[in-house]
Design an enzyme around this catalytic site. Sequence first.
Site, PDB file in Angstrom:
ATOM      1  N   GLU B  49     -10.353 -28.859   1.968  1.00 50.66           N
ATOM      2  CA  GLU B  49     -11.531 -29.679   2.283  1.00 50.66           C
ATOM      3  C   GLU B  49     -12.242 -29.999   0.984  1.00 50.66           C
ATOM      4  O   GLU B  49     -12.666 -29.097   0.253  1.00 50.66           O
ATOM      5  CB  GLU B  49     -12.471 -28.934   3.238  1.00 50.66           C
ATOM      6  CG  GLU B  49     -11.958 -28.911   4.670  1.00 50.66           C
ATOM      7  CD  GLU B  49     -12.954 -28.335   5.666  1.00 50.66           C
ATOM      8  OE1 GLU B  49     -12.613 -28.315   6.862  1.00 50.66           O
ATOM      9  OE2 GLU B  49     -14.059 -27.894   5.276  1.00 50.66           O
ATOM     10  N   ASP B  60     -26.638 -28.171   4.115  1.00 50.22           N
ATOM     11  CA  ASP B  60     -26.103 -27.195   3.175  1.00 50.22           C
ATOM     12  C   ASP B  60     -27.183 -26.321   2.582  1.00 50.22           C
ATOM     13  O   ASP B  60     -28.308 -26.756   2.349  1.00 50.22           O
ATOM     14  CB  ASP B  60     -25.358 -27.924   2.046  1.00 50.22           C
ATOM     15  CG  ASP B  60     -24.016 -28.446   2.519  1.00 50.22           C
ATOM     16  OD1 ASP B  60     -23.166 -27.612   2.876  1.00 50.22           O
ATOM     17  OD2 ASP B  60     -23.830 -29.677   2.552  1.00 50.22           O
TER      18      ASP B  60
END
Lengths: 407, 267
Positions: B49, B60
């Site tokens: 990824e 995040d």
Amino acid sequence: MPTKEDLAIAKQMPDAGGHFGQFGGRYVSETLMAALQQLEQTYEKLWRDPQFQAEFDYDLAHYVGRPSPLYHAERLSRELGGAQIYLKREDLNHTGAHKVNNTIGQALLAKFTGKPRVSAETGAGQHGVATATVAARLGLECTVYMGEDDIRRQALNVYRMKLLGAEVVSVTSGTRTLKDAMNEAMRDWVTNVDNTFYIIGTAAGPHPYPKLVRDFQSIIGREARQQCLAQTGKLPDALVACVGGGSNAIGLFHPFIEDADVRMIGVEAGGYGIETGQHAAPLSSHCKPGVLHGNRTCLMSDEGGQVIGTHSVSAGLDYPGVGPEHSYLQEIGRAEYTAINDDEALHAFRHLTLTEGIMPALESSHAVAEAMKMAPTMDKDQIILVNLSGRGDKDIHTVAGIDGINF
Amino acid sequence: MSRITECFNNLKSQGRKALIPYVTAGDPDPKITLPLMHALVESGADIIELGIPFSDPMADGPVIQLACERALLHGTRLVDVLDMVAEFRKTNQTTPVVLMGYLNPIEIMGYSAFADKAKAVGLDGVLTVDLPPEEAGEFNRLMKASDIDVIYLLAPTTEEARVQKICAAGSGYVYYVSVKGVTGSASLNVAEVAEKLKMIRKYTEMPVGVGFGIRDDASARAVSEVADGVIVGSVLVNKIAELTGNQEQIPEAVAAITASMRQAMDK
């Protein structure tokens, strides 16, 4: 020009998915989807509930002090020699700005959903103060996220929030302003989604926030419409309001959408000037649609899709996006958007203070500056209705700094 | 059959689980990403990824926020990330690569241009954190037409009816976010994850990867016992951050972490 049918449709926006034409929607990470769906259901039920409405109206009357006056700025109008300028005095609300209309509404939703904690993002600190205020009143735990740069610019409001019992978290990521505070508030919400109600301060964010913030703020336009009719026997020729995220503007505009003869003018922060790139004016600089903070809207981003840093003397307008309904109203040609630079806003701040004894917030000063430009080009029997969205006490520090005075 | 599906099928026949490392493209320097991808594959990664750097990574935690900032310092754009995939494909035609990031860079490039370019460089999947299926009609159509798998997140808060809907919209694998929070925040509870995966599997045959909160060999192994794939990000990105001053050491040091996880998972 939009037709009568177009305007009837516009008035009914958003659709079931929270879309205003191609704008709006719900672009968030999966963890928040359930909370947003629940909020939507709660809101749709309560907004039509007479008990909720009665409580909201009571609070607006007895806690906020509504209705706010519509004031004819006669001296300013006479001096400009054109249209009559009327000021919708949201600066006289409890806590000093329109922000409290929305926090009262959202805090009531928090109360009905039983969440013990509220969180908020803030730029100028007015929304943070308004959130801390209603949290204190309802005994809710309160965390406010604020960019490090704004904490410096708005020290007075930071201390006010602390006095009200809120925790103020300094956000040091990115550009350290409103956009980054909003990122951090969304991270907080993802983490504490079970016990926290996120009180968004502007008519942006994921559905249903743009809709519910607009509905709570529409009290401004409903009152202004009635007051203008009562005082002058007619509707205003133009509405003028500053636009960062755009909650005070959409609150003023929305009840007038179908009054096709009433111009609606949103005033963005021109910063050092649109041509310098140092501004916070996505609509007047004709930015392409992008996706940030849960909705699709005109957004200042570069050719690689990175969000661009903004500049404005007023922390509350220092935001790269805009509420999706404004993008829509611009696209269908119902509202016009323009920009006022820092120096023009500062001039309006001083001028309104000197001519009317009313010190506007630097955000609202952008709207005042635009009205001062427009008035001389209009007839004396025409009316400009300006939303004076907040008072300027919080900005004395900034203005004094520009004058070289340090307290 | 897509490269991703083929990868999971092969692993299944060997009785193994997928190790899926995440790194942000261009962190701390675009020159490092390609050698790092190859090193990850050599250490036992099955799928990579690759994060698209974004100025406002709302889902995040601080570790990946800083990774984005480091990558953006060098101006790593979406087109550059796609070029990295093209370079990777020159010597590796088997390891699937999935881009993970936020919608705006793709929105600004244009869905159609992105789909064409993604196919041309040999990309296998895309996961846009802030594009739920409700908003993804046109996006899904274009990705499908380019044979790119669209991978969706499932969260602890996702209700059963919605799990079904999301699984129907996605392809390749589904990504179960194991904790309520941002990336790199809390430790996961394997028993709770196992319970949730049982429910998810009622609605899909697709492999289920689990990410968020996997930080060491023990948690990687524990998750591999219940999931089809183990997704690990922040612990690797942390190592990259530590070595920002000694960039040439990054591929080897990061691959050492994944190699050790691989071993723990295969025991």
